[in-house]
Scaffold this motif. Structure first.
Motif, PDB file in Angstrom:
ATOM      1  N   SER A  42       0.839  -1.200   0.000  1.00 11.98           N
ATOM      2  CA  SER A  42       0.000   0.000   0.000  1.00 11.98           C
ATOM      3  C   SER A  42       0.871   1.245   0.000  1.00 11.98           C
ATOM      4  CB  SER A  42      -0.896   0.003   1.239  1.00 11.98           C
ATOM      5  OG  SER A  42      -0.126   0.187   2.405  1.00 11.98           O
ATOM      6  N   ARG A  43       0.289   2.399  -0.334  1.00  9.43           N
ATOM      7  CA  ARG A  43       1.044   3.654  -0.340  1.00  9.43           C
ATOM      8  C   ARG A  43       1.549   4.011   1.049  1.00  9.43           C
ATOM      9  NH1 ARG A  43      -2.312   8.056  -3.765  1.00  9.43           N
ATOM     10  NH2 ARG A  43      -4.082   6.714  -3.294  1.00  9.43           N
ATOM     11  N   THR A  44       0.859   3.552   2.059  1.00 14.73           N
ATOM     12  CA  THR A  44       1.273   3.832   3.434  1.00 14.73           C
ATOM     13  C   THR A  44       2.487   3.014   3.833  1.00 14.73           C
ATOM     14  OG1 THR A  44      -1.001   4.338   4.061  1.00 14.73           O
ATOM     15  CG2 THR A  44       0.536   3.832   5.839  1.00 14.73           C
ATOM     16  N   MET A  45       2.497   1.738   3.454  1.00 11.32           N
ATOM     17  CA  MET A  45       3.540   0.836   3.941  1.00 11.32           C
ATOM     18  C   MET A  45       4.777   0.769   3.067  1.00 11.32           C
ATOM     19  SD  MET A  45       2.649  -0.145   6.846  1.00 11.32           S
ATOM     20  CE  MET A  45       4.010  -1.290   7.064  1.00 11.32           C
ATOM     21  N   ARG A  46       4.652   1.077   1.778  1.00 10.93           N
ATOM     22  CA  ARG A  46       5.835   0.986   0.906  1.00 10.93           C
ATOM     23  C   ARG A  46       7.004   1.827   1.409  1.00 10.93           C
ATOM     24  NH1 ARG A  46       2.308   0.995  -3.683  1.00 10.93           N
ATOM     25  NH2 ARG A  46       2.823   3.178  -4.057  1.00 10.93           N
ATOM     26  N   SER A  52      16.959  -1.379   4.731  1.00  9.78           N
ATOM     27  CA  SER A  52      17.859  -0.467   5.458  1.00  9.78           C
ATOM     28  C   SER A  52      17.112   0.443   6.417  1.00  9.78           C
ATOM     29  CB  SER A  52      18.773   0.360   4.549  1.00  9.78           C
ATOM     30  OG  SER A  52      18.081   1.414   3.912  1.00  9.78           O
ATOM     31  N   ASN A  53      15.784   0.578   6.276  1.00 14.19           N
ATOM     32  CA  ASN A  53      15.010   1.331   7.264  1.00 14.19           C
ATOM     33  C   ASN A  53      15.027   0.609   8.615  1.00 14.19           C
ATOM     34  OD1 ASN A  53      14.285   3.322   5.489  1.00 14.19           O
ATOM     35  ND2 ASN A  53      12.120   2.782   5.381  1.00 14.19           N
ATOM     36  N   ILE A  54      14.936   1.390   9.679  1.00 16.38           N
ATOM     37  CA  ILE A  54      14.753   0.825  11.016  1.00 16.38           C
ATOM     38  C   ILE A  54      13.288   1.013  11.406  1.00 16.38           C
ATOM     39  CG2 ILE A  54      15.370   0.990  13.459  1.00 16.38           C
ATOM     40  CD1 ILE A  54      18.139   1.850  12.635  1.00 16.38           C
ATOM     41  N   VAL A  55      12.679  -0.073  11.894  1.00 12.93           N
ATOM     42  CA  VAL A  55      11.272  -0.033  12.282  1.00 12.93           C
ATOM     43  C   VAL A  55      11.105  -0.590  13.692  1.00 12.93           C
ATOM     44  CG1 VAL A  55      10.498  -0.315   9.895  1.00 12.93           C
ATOM     45  CG2 VAL A  55      10.750  -2.337  11.358  1.00 12.93           C
ATOM     46  N   GLN A  56       9.984  -0.232  14.292  1.00 20.24           N
ATOM     47  CA  GLN A  56       9.529  -0.919  15.500  1.00 20.24           C
ATOM     48  C   GLN A  56       8.621  -2.041  15.005  1.00 20.24           C
ATOM     49  OE1 GLN A  56      10.265   0.289  18.889  1.00 20.24           O
ATOM     50  NE2 GLN A  56       9.713  -1.845  19.303  1.00 20.24           N
ATOM     51  N   ALA A  57       9.044  -3.271  15.221  1.00 19.86           N
ATOM     52  CA  ALA A  57       8.327  -4.414  14.663  1.00 19.86           C
ATOM     53  C   ALA A  57       7.594  -5.177  15.757  1.00 19.86           C
ATOM     54  CB  ALA A  57       9.300  -5.345  13.949  1.00 19.86           C
ATOM     55  N   GLN A  76      13.326   5.048  11.563  1.00 16.44           N
ATOM     56  CA  GLN A  76      14.357   5.802  10.833  1.00 16.44           C
ATOM     57  C   GLN A  76      14.285   5.432   9.357  1.00 16.44           C
ATOM     58  OE1 GLN A  76      18.362   5.286  12.274  1.00 16.44           O
ATOM     59  NE2 GLN A  76      19.273   6.562  10.696  1.00 16.44           N
ATOM     60  N   SER A  77      14.072   6.435   8.516  1.00 20.88           N
ATOM     61  CA  SER A  77      13.963   6.200   7.084  1.00 20.88           C
ATOM     62  C   SER A  77      15.270   6.502   6.371  1.00 20.88           C
ATOM     63  CB  SER A  77      12.854   7.070   6.483  1.00 20.88           C
ATOM     64  OG  SER A  77      12.848   6.940   5.068  1.00 20.88           O
ATOM     65  N   ARG A  78      15.624   5.611   5.462  1.00 22.03           N
ATOM     66  CA  ARG A  78      16.775   5.876   4.593  1.00 22.03           C
ATOM     67  C   ARG A  78      16.319   6.027   3.154  1.00 22.03           C
ATOM     68  NH1 ARG A  78      19.285   2.379   8.647  1.00 22.03           N
ATOM     69  NH2 ARG A  78      20.786   3.654   9.787  1.00 22.03           N
ATOM     70  N   GLY A  79      15.013   6.214   2.992  1.00 20.61           N
ATOM     71  CA  GLY A  79      14.452   6.427   1.667  1.00 20.61           C
ATOM     72  C   GLY A  79      15.093   7.573   0.900  1.00 20.61           C
ATOM     73  N   PRO A  80      15.427   8.709   1.553  1.00 19.14           N
ATOM     74  CA  PRO A  80      16.026   9.818   0.806  1.00 19.14           C
ATOM     75  C   PRO A  80      17.332   9.469   0.106  1.00 19.14           C
ATOM     76  CG  PRO A  80      15.234  10.576   2.935  1.00 19.14           C
ATOM     77  CD  PRO A  80      15.109   9.090   2.940  1.00 19.14           C
ATOM     78  N   TYR A  81      18.023   8.423   0.574  1.00 15.69           N
ATOM     79  CA  TYR A  81      19.320   8.076  -0.013  1.00 15.69           C
ATOM     80  C   TYR A  81      19.189   7.152  -1.210  1.00 15.69           C
ATOM     81  CZ  TYR A  81      20.882  10.153   4.303  1.00 15.69           C
ATOM     82  OH  TYR A  81      21.082  11.034   5.338  1.00 15.69           O
ATOM     83  N   LEU A  82      17.971   6.693  -1.498  1.00 13.11           N
ATOM     84  CA  LEU A  82      17.790   5.808  -2.640  1.00 13.11           C
ATOM     85  C   LEU A  82      17.975   6.538  -3.961  1.00 13.11           C
ATOM     86  CD1 LEU A  82      14.748   3.634  -1.498  1.00 13.11           C
ATOM     87  CD2 LEU A  82      17.203   3.265  -1.136  1.00 13.11           C
ATOM     88  N   GLY A  83      17.931   7.851  -3.928  1.00 11.85           N
ATOM     89  CA  GLY A  83      18.183   8.632  -5.125  1.00 11.85           C
ATOM     90  C   GLY A  83      19.653   8.882  -5.397  1.00 11.85           C
ATOM     91  N   ASP A 120      24.468   3.715   8.983  1.00 10.64           N
ATOM     92  CA  ASP A 120      24.612   5.121   9.373  1.00 10.64           C
ATOM     93  C   ASP A 120      25.770   5.769   8.623  1.00 10.64           C
ATOM     94  OD1 ASP A 120      22.474   5.089  11.114  1.00 10.64           O
ATOM     95  OD2 ASP A 120      23.694   4.760  12.909  1.00 10.64           O
ATOM     96  N   ALA A 121      26.885   5.043   8.524  1.00 10.16           N
ATOM     97  CA  ALA A 121      28.065   5.596   7.857  1.00 10.16           C
ATOM     98  C   ALA A 121      27.805   5.821   6.372  1.00 10.16           C
ATOM     99  CB  ALA A 121      29.259   4.661   8.049  1.00 10.16           C
ATOM    100  N   ILE A 122      27.133   4.874   5.728  1.00 12.37           N
ATOM    101  CA  ILE A 122      26.828   5.026   4.297  1.00 12.37           C
ATOM    102  C   ILE A 122      26.033   6.301   4.048  1.00 12.37           C
ATOM    103  CG2 ILE A 122      25.484   4.048   2.383  1.00 12.37           C
ATOM    104  CD1 ILE A 122      26.235   1.253   3.511  1.00 12.37           C
ATOM    105  N   CYS A 123      25.146   6.626   4.975  1.00 15.73           N
ATOM    106  CA  CYS A 123      24.252   7.766   4.772  1.00 15.73           C
ATOM    107  C   CYS A 123      24.812   9.082   5.308  1.00 15.73           C
ATOM    108  CB  CYS A 123      22.901   7.490   5.440  1.00 15.73           C
ATOM    109  SG  CYS A 123      22.007   6.099   4.704  1.00 15.73           S
ATOM    110  N   SER A 124      25.872   9.041   6.101  1.00 20.88           N
ATOM    111  CA  SER A 124      26.345  10.285   6.729  1.00 20.88           C
ATOM    112  C   SER A 124      27.814  10.594   6.508  1.00 20.88           C
ATOM    113  CB  SER A 124      26.067  10.246   8.239  1.00 20.88           C
ATOM    114  OG  SER A 124      26.787   9.187   8.851  1.00 20.88           O
ATOM    115  N   ALA A 125      28.626   9.626   6.083  1.00 20.09           N
ATOM    116  CA  ALA A 125      30.049   9.893   5.895  1.00 20.09           C
ATOM    117  C   ALA A 125      30.252  10.898   4.764  1.00 20.09           C
ATOM    118  CB  ALA A 125      30.799   8.605   5.594  1.00 20.09           C
ATOM    119  N   PRO A 126      31.206  11.808   4.902  1.00 21.39           N
ATOM    120  CA  PRO A 126      31.418  12.821   3.865  1.00 21.39           C
ATOM    121  C   PRO A 126      31.956  12.264   2.552  1.00 21.39           C
ATOM    122  CG  PRO A 126      33.088  12.987   5.600  1.00 21.39           C
ATOM    123  CD  PRO A 126      32.054  12.031   6.089  1.00 21.39           C
TER     124      PRO A 126
END
Length: 244
Positions: A42-46, A52-57, A76-83, A120-126
């Motif tokens: 669904s549009r909500t869950m995709r 790589s996202n962190i969820v409360q499961a 924690q979403s890592r969706g912005p880094y998929l681009g 975390d490093a993949i998404c934040s390292a310079p």
């Protein structure tokens, strides 16, 4: 496991039925757990169920031989880094590797901590060099945790601890320059940063990736799941373009 509520790193999402999916996620204490998520597409869950996202499961299961039902709340979403092509390839690879190799419901707290730090490093390292070394170390740790660790402290031939520059592809042990020189074309390189804390150059990092890639393919992907190793090839190719 009748029920469980825990943080989890989404590692793979496989469509199941019309609207659901089987989701494999790595948890801190219970290892990799598979669960069925209703409405996963669904549009909500995709956006929630992105590897790589962190969820409360929350997991619920009625019998031991039944697949658990799972609900997930985004932490924690890592969706912005998929681009970003390089970051996206790295996130794809490390989560796919984890999902494809770990047995379910075996505790691997060190792997959870290492994977969380690597993501975390993949998404934040310079720069990519800031996480490429961590990637090699994660692959080494995964090999070790699953019983295929490399032995790099002494020479497989002489027992010495000096001038270790090769790795035997047969024994996964270090080989000294003297003992291995005549066979160097058949041996793998041993980058210094795999023995001691160091700030390696890119050539050493790619040698490290060559080593871990060799043993990952041998132990897990020689005859199956070539699509998983294909994700690694994409990542390494993109890394090479960055440093070219």
């Amino acid at each position: 496991m009748a029920s469980l509520r825990t943080l989890a790193i989404i590692c793979s999402v496989r469509p199941h039925g019309e609207h659901g999916a089987v989701v494999r996620a790595l948890t801190p204490e219970n290892g990799l757990i598979a669960g069925y998520v209703r409405g996963a597409r669904s549009r909500t869950m995709r956006p929630v169920l992105i590897p790589s996202n962190i969820v409360q499961a929350d997991y619920r299961v009625r019998t031991e031989d039944q697949l658990a039902s799972m609900t997930a709340e985004l932490q924690q979403s890592r969706g912005p880094y998929l681009g970003e092509p390089l970051a996206s390839a790295a996130l794809d690879w490390v989560t796919a590797l984890t999902a494809a190799t770990l047995p379910e419901e075996h505790s691997y707290p060190q792997l959870y901590s290492a994977l969380s730090a690597l993501l975390d490093a993949i998404c934040s390292a310079p720069s990519a060099k800031g996480w490429a070394v961590a990637l090699v170390r994660y692959e080494l740790l995964l090999l070790s945790e699953l019983g295929f660790g490399l032995s790099l402290k002494e020479c497989a031939v002489t027992g010495g601890t000096e001038d270790l520059v090769y790795i035997s592809p047969k024994s996964a042990m270090a080989v000294s320059i003297g003992a291995g020189y005549a066979y160097k074309d058949k041996l793998l390189p041993l980058p210094a940063f795999l023995k001691v804390s160091d700030s390696p150059e890119w050539n050493d990092i790619f040698d490290g990736l060559r080593v871990t890639g060799f043993f990952l393919k041998r132990h897990f992907f020689e005859d199956r799941r070539n699509d998983v190793m294909a994700a690694r090839t994409v990542l390494v190719d993109r890394l090479k373009r960055v440093v070219a």
